[in-house]
Design an enzyme around this catalytic site. Structure first.
Site, mmCIF file in Angstrom:
data_model
loop_
_atom_site.group_PDB
_atom_site.id
_atom_site.type_symbol
_atom_site.label_atom_id
_atom_site.label_comp_id
_atom_site.label_asym_id
_atom_site.label_seq_id
_atom_site.Cartn_x
_atom_site.Cartn_y
_atom_site.Cartn_z
ATOM 1 N N CYS A 195 0.871 -1.175 0.000
ATOM 2 C CA CYS A 195 0.000 0.000 0.000
ATOM 3 C C CYS A 195 0.899 1.214 0.000
ATOM 4 C CB CYS A 195 -0.905 0.001 1.233
ATOM 5 S SG CYS A 195 -1.922 1.489 1.385
ATOM 6 N N GLU B 120 -3.764 1.306 -6.273
ATOM 7 C CA GLU B 120 -2.787 0.297 -6.640
ATOM 8 C C GLU B 120 -2.634 0.328 -8.151
ATOM 9 O OE1 GLU B 120 0.092 -1.204 -6.103
ATOM 10 O OE2 GLU B 120 -0.824 -1.746 -4.180
#
Length: 227
Positions: A2, A105
């Site tokens: 992340c 992402e």
């Protein structure tokens, strides 16, 4: 991993959602591209109540010689954190919630290029990522408070996008995660399961999110609308 996320709700909404009684943060403006090494919102429990404050994203262990090591400690694998020197004390004693309402992402396309994706809850509500925090004291006595985001294996939604995802906590589990009396990491293992994919969605967004200089509502618009 992340590496970018958003937090667009107001300070008042955050305090209500995360049952905050105290905060050292006087003001919060919507953020659409939170990046490593920046100050981020975090919730900790002092043994009595939840408190909201800011931590620098990139954990610096107390034993570190150089705080620059934090740039390599943005994430911690939930499966191995209890055994890693940088995280094993924090997962036992210094756990925090990192509020967010989506994360980004980058998905690899067939041609090898990368498409940024925004991942959120279907209902649009904010959520908590499981985090760890530490305090590093410099030789001159100044303190640096930092954090990292725990990651786990991907769910069905995330698997085509990336091989890791942040540990998202169900609201019912947030107080358990913050409970300072729990020192055994084994009791926390069930919280590391990938979040229910049916409660999440993902869509492509503008490549502009790739630059930390960009931070505007346009970043969270679906790609078609951003063009």
């Amino acid at each position: 991993m992340c590496g970018r996320y958003t937090l667009t709700i107001s300070l008042e909404e955050m305090m209500l959602r995360f049952m905050i009684e105290q905060t050292s943060v006087p003001y919060h403006q919507p953020r659409y591209n939170i990046a490593p090494t920046q100050l981020v919102m975090a919730v900790v429990n002092d043994g009595t109540s939840n408190r909201l404050g800011e931590l620098k994203w990139g954990l610096v262990p107390p034993w570190a010689d150089d705080p620059k090591i934090g740039s390599k400690m943005l994430n911690a694998r939930a499966e191995t954190a209890p055994d890693k020197p940088a995280f094993r004390e924090a997962i036992r004693r210094k756990r925090c919630l990192i509020p967010a309402d989506s994360f980004y992402e980058w998905q690899v396309r067939p041609d090898g290029t990368k498409q940024p994706m925004r991942i959120r809850l279907r209902n649009g509500e904010p959520f908590a990522m499981a985090g760890l925090y530490e305090t590093w004291i410099s030789p001159d006595g100044s303190k640096l408070s930092t954090c990292t985001v725990l990651t786990t294996s991907p769910n069905e939604l995330m698997a085509p996008i990336h091989n890791r995802m942040p540990v998202l906590l169900h609201p019912r589990d947030e107080q358990l995660w913050l409970d300072r009396s729990i020192r055994d990491p084994q009791r926390l293992q069930p919280l590391f399961a990938p979040f229910d994919a049916s409660l999440m969605d993902a869509y492509p967004v503008s490549p502009a999110v790739g630059s930390v200089r960009n931070d505007s509502p346009a970043l969270i618009e679906p790609l078609e609308a951003a063009r």
